[in-house]
Design a protein around this motif. Structure first.
Motif, mmCIF file in Angstrom:
data_model
loop_
_atom_site.group_PDB
_atom_site.id
_atom_site.type_symbol
_atom_site.label_atom_id
_atom_site.label_comp_id
_atom_site.label_asym_id
_atom_site.label_seq_id
_atom_site.Cartn_x
_atom_site.Cartn_y
_atom_site.Cartn_z
ATOM 1 N N ALA A 1 0.827 -1.205 0.000
ATOM 2 C CA ALA A 1 0.000 0.000 0.000
ATOM 3 C C ALA A 1 0.863 1.257 0.000
ATOM 4 O O ALA A 1 0.571 2.229 -0.713
ATOM 5 C CB ALA A 1 -0.919 -0.005 1.223
ATOM 6 N N ILE A 2 1.945 1.251 0.789
ATOM 7 C CA ILE A 2 2.851 2.401 0.824
ATOM 8 C C ILE A 2 3.549 2.572 -0.528
ATOM 9 O O ILE A 2 3.702 3.709 -1.023
ATOM 10 C CB ILE A 2 3.873 2.233 1.960
ATOM 11 N N GLN A 3 3.957 1.463 -1.143
ATOM 12 C CA GLN A 3 4.573 1.538 -2.471
ATOM 13 C C GLN A 3 3.598 2.097 -3.494
ATOM 14 O O GLN A 3 3.978 2.884 -4.370
ATOM 15 C CB GLN A 3 5.058 0.152 -2.893
ATOM 16 N N TRP A 4 2.331 1.703 -3.382
ATOM 17 C CA TRP A 4 1.315 2.225 -4.295
ATOM 18 C C TRP A 4 1.148 3.734 -4.107
ATOM 19 O O TRP A 4 1.026 4.489 -5.085
ATOM 20 C CB TRP A 4 -0.006 1.508 -4.054
ATOM 21 N N MET B 1 -4.436 -0.932 -3.093
ATOM 22 C CA MET B 1 -5.085 0.330 -3.443
ATOM 23 C C MET B 1 -6.122 0.716 -2.386
ATOM 24 O O MET B 1 -6.233 1.890 -2.002
ATOM 25 C CB MET B 1 -5.754 0.212 -4.809
ATOM 26 N N VAL B 2 -6.872 -0.276 -1.922
ATOM 27 C CA VAL B 2 -7.881 -0.023 -0.885
ATOM 28 C C VAL B 2 -7.215 0.521 0.369
ATOM 29 O O VAL B 2 -7.634 1.547 0.938
ATOM 30 C CB VAL B 2 -8.660 -1.307 -0.562
ATOM 31 N N LEU B 3 -6.161 -0.153 0.825
ATOM 32 C CA LEU B 3 -5.465 0.268 2.030
ATOM 33 C C LEU B 3 -4.773 1.614 1.825
ATOM 34 O O LEU B 3 -4.756 2.453 2.737
ATOM 35 C CB LEU B 3 -4.455 -0.795 2.452
ATOM 36 N N GLY B 4 -4.234 1.845 0.633
ATOM 37 C CA GLY B 4 -3.590 3.118 0.356
ATOM 38 C C GLY B 4 -4.566 4.280 0.450
ATOM 39 O O GLY B 4 -4.258 5.320 1.044
ATOM 40 N N GLY B 5 -5.761 4.110 -0.129
ATOM 41 C CA GLY B 5 -6.781 5.159 -0.021
ATOM 42 C C GLY B 5 -7.222 5.378 1.414
ATOM 43 O O GLY B 5 -7.408 6.518 1.853
ATOM 44 N N ALA B 6 -7.379 4.277 2.163
ATOM 45 C CA ALA B 6 -7.774 4.398 3.569
ATOM 46 C C ALA B 6 -6.699 5.110 4.387
ATOM 47 O O ALA B 6 -7.012 5.923 5.282
ATOM 48 C CB ALA B 6 -8.052 3.012 4.144
ATOM 49 N N LEU B 7 -5.434 4.830 4.097
ATOM 50 C CA LEU B 7 -4.346 5.491 4.810
ATOM 51 C C LEU B 7 -4.338 6.995 4.539
ATOM 52 O O LEU B 7 -4.089 7.800 5.445
ATOM 53 C CB LEU B 7 -3.001 4.882 4.404
ATOM 54 N N MET B 8 -4.623 7.390 3.301
ATOM 55 C CA MET B 8 -4.669 8.813 2.983
ATOM 56 C C MET B 8 -5.781 9.519 3.747
ATOM 57 O O MET B 8 -5.597 10.616 4.266
ATOM 58 C CB MET B 8 -4.851 9.012 1.477
#
Length: 256
Positions: free
Chosen positions: A7-10, A189-196
């Motif tokens: 997720a961080i790489q994405w 992608m899901v986790l990346g959006g949630a992290l943002m």
């Protein structure tokens, strides 16, 4: 841990920040919805809350209305309003949904700020000959400002978290990577959006926490932000230096 790394790489991939559909655009859309929504809700709820706090009338109605607004499911309301307004007015439907979500916190922050003021302070202002408008703007609003900022803080965080559902009706925002990732089974992608969304909420919370501390007028006891409507005890040092409004003393000797 592998999913978090992906997720961080994405998130850090340059291509995710390029083009009209990049993360910077989605972030701007998310913030725009939040700012517009809280501003409109504030224009409605803050004057109403001040009127309730100043006059002491209508509190039960406000509490009941706020409770009803909190109980309405945001996602269901958004879909209903889109169906009522039509597909050409989806932004208006989304803004109205989020406004209804933000009003209860703003309303509560406005009137509890006034209720937390010691009534002796208001009586003293009237005894000095202040008009009701002078009491409102020179006494009640400054003293009630910290709790109002706390209400704005709560409303902003609620809206930031809920604006993610705007992506379900193709209005963009940081919910778009989450929804797209679910459809594609791209959980990074899901986790990346949630992290943002989480990072944005934390940053806004820190900003408003600082603003809430700065909103406390000089010489007033520390506001207890964990229990709205209460004022924390004033230290002995504040009493000695006459900073607390509960320990005001007369200056007759100095004036004589």
């Amino acid at each position: 841990m592998d999913l978090i790394n992906k997720a961080i790489q994405w998130l850090l991939a340059p291509e995710q920040w390029e083009g009209s559909g990049g993360l910077q655009t989605l972030l701007g859309q998310h913030l725009l919805f939040t700012v517009v929504t809280v501003a409109i809700a504030g224009l409605i709820a803050i004057p109403a809350g001040w009127a309730i706090g100043h006059t002491g009338k209508g509190r039960e109605i406000a509490v009941g209305a706020a409770g009803i607004a909190r109980a309405v499911p945001s996602f269901g309301l958004l879909i209903l309003l889109v169906l009522i307004f039509g597909v050409l007015h989806k932004p208006e439907a989304a803004v109205l949904t989020f406004v209804l979500l933000a009003i209860p916190s703003l309303l509560a922050g406005a009137y509890t700020g006034f209720e937390a003021i010691d009534r002796k302070t208001i009586d003293a202002a009237r005894a000095m000959g202040m008009t009701e408008w002078q009491i409102l703007f020179k006494v009640e609003i400054p003293l009630g400002l910290p709790l109002l900022v706390g209400g704005i803080r709560s409303a902003v965080l609620q809206v930031v978290a809920t604006v993610t559902i705007a992506a379900y009706v193709n209005l963009g925002g940081l919910g778009l990577p989450i929804i797209t990732g679910l459809n594609l089974r791209r959980f990074d992608m899901v986790l990346g959006g949630a992290l943002m969304v989480a990072v944005l909420a934390l940053l806004l919370d820190l900003i408003f926490a600082l603003a809430q501390k700065l909103a406390v007028p000089a010489g007033v006891g520390r506001i207890n932000t964990k229990m709205p409507g209460k004022v924390a005890p004033v230290s002995e040092a504040d009493k000695d230096t006459k900073k607390s409004p509960n320990y005001l003393q007369s200056n007759e000797k100095e004036m004589s």
